[in-house]
Scaffold this motif. Structure first.
Motif, PDB file in Angstrom:
ATOM      1  N   UNK A  85       0.841  -1.187   0.000  1.00 58.57           N
ATOM      2  CA  UNK A  85       0.000   0.000   0.000  1.00 58.57           C
ATOM      3  C   UNK A  85       0.881   1.244   0.000  1.00 58.57           C
ATOM      4  N   UNK A  86       0.438   2.285  -0.684  1.00 60.60           N
ATOM      5  CA  UNK A  86       1.193   3.543  -0.748  1.00 60.60           C
ATOM      6  C   UNK A  86       1.077   4.311   0.563  1.00 60.60           C
ATOM      7  N   UNK A  87       1.907   5.340   0.709  1.00 57.51           N
ATOM      8  CA  UNK A  87       1.901   6.145   1.916  1.00 57.51           C
ATOM      9  C   UNK A  87       0.542   6.816   2.113  1.00 57.51           C
ATOM     10  N   UNK A  88       0.031   6.740   3.339  1.00 62.85           N
ATOM     11  CA  UNK A  88      -1.254   7.337   3.653  1.00 62.85           C
ATOM     12  C   UNK A  88      -2.440   6.425   3.429  1.00 62.85           C
ATOM     13  N   UNK A  89      -2.211   5.291   2.805  1.00 62.83           N
ATOM     14  CA  UNK A  89      -3.304   4.358   2.531  1.00 62.83           C
ATOM     15  C   UNK A  89      -3.771   3.696   3.821  1.00 62.83           C
ATOM     16  N   UNK A  90      -5.080   3.564   3.990  1.00 59.56           N
ATOM     17  CA  UNK A  90      -5.651   2.919   5.173  1.00 59.56           C
ATOM     18  C   UNK A  90      -6.356   1.627   4.767  1.00 59.56           C
ATOM     19  N   UNK A  91      -6.323   0.664   5.662  1.00 63.17           N
ATOM     20  CA  UNK A  91      -6.991  -0.611   5.415  1.00 63.17           C
ATOM     21  C   UNK A  91      -7.389  -1.218   6.759  1.00 63.17           C
ATOM     22  N   UNK A  92      -8.610  -1.741   6.832  1.00 63.75           N
ATOM     23  CA  UNK A  92      -9.059  -2.420   8.043  1.00 63.75           C
ATOM     24  C   UNK A  92      -8.368  -3.781   8.129  1.00 63.75           C
ATOM     25  N   UNK A  93      -7.653  -4.021   9.231  1.00 61.93           N
ATOM     26  CA  UNK A  93      -6.861  -5.251   9.356  1.00 61.93           C
ATOM     27  C   UNK A  93      -7.401  -6.189  10.427  1.00 61.93           C
TER      28      UNK A  93
END
Length: 299
Positions: free
Chosen positions: A108-116
């Protein structure tokens, strides 16, 4: 004379069978122990753990900067890798470098968010992170949510030389009977001080040198049943917080065996970053069980 010869022959044959059974038992224990060592060395084994970071609600910074909420002191790890945002029982990852950690093998690129992580009754859906030779995952322990962190080149793994054990002795393979439980659950306290309910498989009855003993048994829904116990060697020649042992599920009459040669150390004997159950008071035996694994490390 013929009767004497026949009797001597029977004694010799019986002795041979007994010796053969003893050798087969020793071989089976050695094979079990080798599998145990192999499992400890696996990528998801207990020898490579180097961190356990409990999250607080809100933003948790992660990196090798000492000011990080989740601080991992290693010059080969980024100063500020990203953020874990805990909201209720859900965790969102925010990547903070251009070439960030892989999340379930996806970059993922910088600043990208993802529910983990989103609690659904199990930890099985938690995302797996990788960064170079480091690996981590979100875990939940009762009311706590945290990060279990691994260094695949940890010195606790590369410097592992095995576990000292008592000599294998068939006398420690003991017939036992499992009585049906009177209560559905056992209350077990872990090293975090949390008391949790475990499915009660029943009470194991057995004898050592003519003295009767019992152990409460846990059913973890696997192929075997599970026991957490301590004895008079605990804190001396064996691990102070007790040991674990698995036993076969009993037959229809409750008959089974407990082989103390296969008593093994909990993960906390190898790492400070595990959350192990402790023996309940009724599983602290007033006898020396000089069988199975001896003490390891200083955790």
């Amino acid at each position: 004379m013929k009767q004497l010869v026949a009797l001597l022959s029977l004694v010799i044959i019986s002795g041979t069978v007994s010796a053969q059974n003893s050798q087969e038992h020793k071989k089976s224990v050695e094979e079990w122990h080798q599998k145990r060592i192999d499992n400890l060395k696996e990528e998801d084994g207990w020898l490579n753990l180097e961190g356990l970071f409990w999250l607080h609600q809100g933003v948790n910074t992660f990196g090798s900067d000492a000011r990080s909420d989740c601080y991992y002191n290693n010059p080969n790890f980024p100063t500020y890798l990203g953020d874990f945002i805990l909201k209720g029982d859900s965790v969102v990852w925010v990547n903070q470098i251009e070439k960030g950690a892989l999340v379930n093998k996806t970059a993922y690129s910088k600043g990208k968010t993802v529910t983990v992580f989103k609690w659904d009754g199990t930890n099985e859906q938690a995302a797996v992170f990788n960064y170079n030779r480091f690996k981590w995952v979100v875990i939940k322990r009762e009311d706590k949510i945290g990060i279990r962190f691994r260094n695949l080149d940890a010195t606790t793994l590369t410097g592992f030389k095995g576990i000292e054990r008592f000599p294998v002795d068939a006398k420690w393979k003991i017939k036992a009977v499992l009585e049906k439980p009177q209560e559905n659950f056992l209350m077990i306290t872990n090293v975090l001080g949390q008391t949790v309910s475990s499915k009660n498989a029943g009470k194991l009855l057995f004898e050592i040198n003519g003295t009767k003993y019992t152990l409460d048994v846990i059913d973890e829904s696997g192929p075997n049943l599970f026991i957490v116990f301590a004895d008079q060697t605990s804190g001396k020649s064996t691990y102070g917080a007790g040991r674990f042992i698995d036993i076969p599920k009993p037959d229809s009459d409750g008959n089974t065996v407990i082989d103390f040669n296969k008593a093994y150390n909990p993960p906390c004997a190898f790492t400070a970053f595990a959350t192990c159950p402790l023996p309940p008071e009724q599983n602290r035996l007033s006898v020396k069980i000089e069988a199975g694994e001896k003490n390891y490390g200083h955790h």
